[in-house]
Design an enzyme around this catalytic site. Structure first.
Site, PDB file in Angstrom:
ATOM      1  N   ARG A  35      -5.217  44.265  83.153  1.00 40.44           N
ATOM      2  CA  ARG A  35      -5.777  44.907  81.962  1.00 40.44           C
ATOM      3  C   ARG A  35      -7.256  44.560  81.808  1.00 40.44           C
ATOM      4  NH1 ARG A  35      -0.868  42.571  79.132  1.00 40.44           N
ATOM      5  NH2 ARG A  35       0.747  44.151  79.361  1.00 40.44           N
ATOM      6  N   ARG A  54       1.476  36.275  70.191  1.00 39.13           N
ATOM      7  CA  ARG A  54       0.259  37.075  70.358  1.00 39.13           C
ATOM      8  C   ARG A  54      -0.055  37.859  69.086  1.00 39.13           C
ATOM      9  NH1 ARG A  54       0.923  39.387  76.599  1.00 39.13           N
ATOM     10  NH2 ARG A  54       1.996  37.551  77.379  1.00 39.13           N
ATOM     11  N   CYS A 114       1.725  39.127  90.272  1.00 44.87           N
ATOM     12  CA  CYS A 114       1.730  39.915  89.038  1.00 44.87           C
ATOM     13  C   CYS A 114       0.446  39.753  88.235  1.00 44.87           C
ATOM     14  CB  CYS A 114       2.927  39.518  88.171  1.00 44.87           C
ATOM     15  SG  CYS A 114       2.922  37.790  87.641  1.00 44.87           S
TER      16      CYS A 114
END
Length: 346
Positions: free
Chosen positions: A137, A160, A247
């Site tokens: 991202r 978060r 990942c």
């Protein structure tokens, strides 16, 4: 006599929701079994003050759970497919991949005020603080908005969102699938289109991992497998494996069966550039369509690609797309990230 089936899962609210959902499906399917959840704390859950990319991205959220499978202390594991390494331990395999939730990333902003009115990613003010745990991202967002202050954000989804509410961030970017599963979809400010943030490999799909020698459980979970999702995720994982990616490397891919394009991304098709080849239509519903990218951490270099092919060659398609990106600059980007002196094998 009821047979006890033990599901290994992480202890976060999202992980437990996912495991409970599988539990309910299994118990509804077979009335002669009783399913129990076994919470297992993984390395990724224990180390929260270091970016994932610095503690080793592969297997951080699955290693201890897989050890439980190998030791027969659990019978199956429920994973987010995006957390699973492409190489599984000997003796284990993915017995089913469930139907995919919305695979897109989601932008969530802090509570609106008279001084902070944001309706989309492009509306974020200069120097806004954006939190994300993903280099994927980070790379894509920086490529579009290098003026933003993108900060590492670890912790489960609840944590978060809490940090966002506390004012530590102006916005966060997370996988929309988890937000929706926890019933927090109304918190999403914008679903980020693929030309802004292409999803992670396997994002939105759940994988059921079991032992190869456990015939009973293998047959039990078979009905949970969603064929179209499975084909697409296998293509994405083949892409990732060819790139030798973990990942947390800035690698992204999203595959879909042609007939699926009218569901998740249909409202975006007119806005997506022909250059990236998104949203192309054909009458052939037997096609698998896949987009992928490799990016630098800083976002100054991003190599994108698109490929189409028959569904029966899904994994081959993933490999071909990876090789295309490697040949057009992806190899150099990944060599720098991995710190390798030699080139990736062709």
């Amino acid at each position: 006599m009821e047979r006890i089936i033990k599901i290994g899962t992480r202890g976060s609210r999202l992980a437990l929701w996912q495991a409970e959902w599988i539990k309910s499906r299994l118990e509804e399917y077979r009335k002669d079994i009783k399913v129990k959840l076994v919470r297992i704390k993984t390395t990724g859950d224990k180390i929260l003050d270091v970016p994932l990319s610095r503690v080793g991205g592969k297997g951080l959220f699955v290693k201890e759970i897989e050890e439980g499978l190998l030791k027969d202390t659990i019978d199956l594991a429920v994973h987010s497919m995006k957390d699973l390494p492409t190489e599984l331990p000997a003796g284990l395999y993915i017995g089913a991949i469930t139907e995919r939730e919305d695979p897109r990333d989601a932008l969530i902003i802090k509570v609106q005020s008279s001084k902070f009115k944001v309706k989309s990613f492009k509306d974020l003010p200069k120097d806004a603080v954006v939190g994300t745990s993903s280099l994927r991202r980070q790379s894509q967002l920086k490529a579009i908005r290098p003026d933003l202050n993108i900060i590492n954000l670890r912790g489960n989804l609840d944590t978060r969102i809490r940090k966002l509410v506390e004012g530590k961030f102006d916005a966060i970017v997370v996988a929309s699938a988890g937000v929706r599963r926890l019933g927090l979809g109304d918190r999403i400010t914008e679903y980020l289109p693929p030309e802004v943030s292409l999803p992670a490999i396997g994002q939105g799909a759940l994988g059921i991992e079991i032992r190869m020698n456990d015939k009973f459980t293998g047959e039990l979970v078979g009905f949970l497998n969603h064929e179209e999702t499975s084909l697409c995720v296998k293509a994405e994982r083949a892409f990732l494996k060819r790139l030798e990616g973990g990942c947390q490397v800035p690698i992204a891919a999203y595959a879909r069966i042609r007939s699926q394009e009218s569901s998740v991304f249909s409202h975006q098709s007119k806005k997506i550039s022909e250059k990236n080849n998104y949203g192309r239509r054909t009458e052939d519903n037997g096609l698998i369509v896949m987009d992928g990218l490799v990016g630098s951490v800083s976002g100054d270099r991003i190599v994108r690609g698109h490929i189409e092919g028959k569904t029966w060659e899904s994994e081959t398609i993933g490999v071909k797309l990876a090789e295309d990106l490697l040949s057009r600059g992806g190899r150099e980007i990944l060599n720098e990230i991995y710190g390798k002196s030699e080139s990736l094998k062709v």
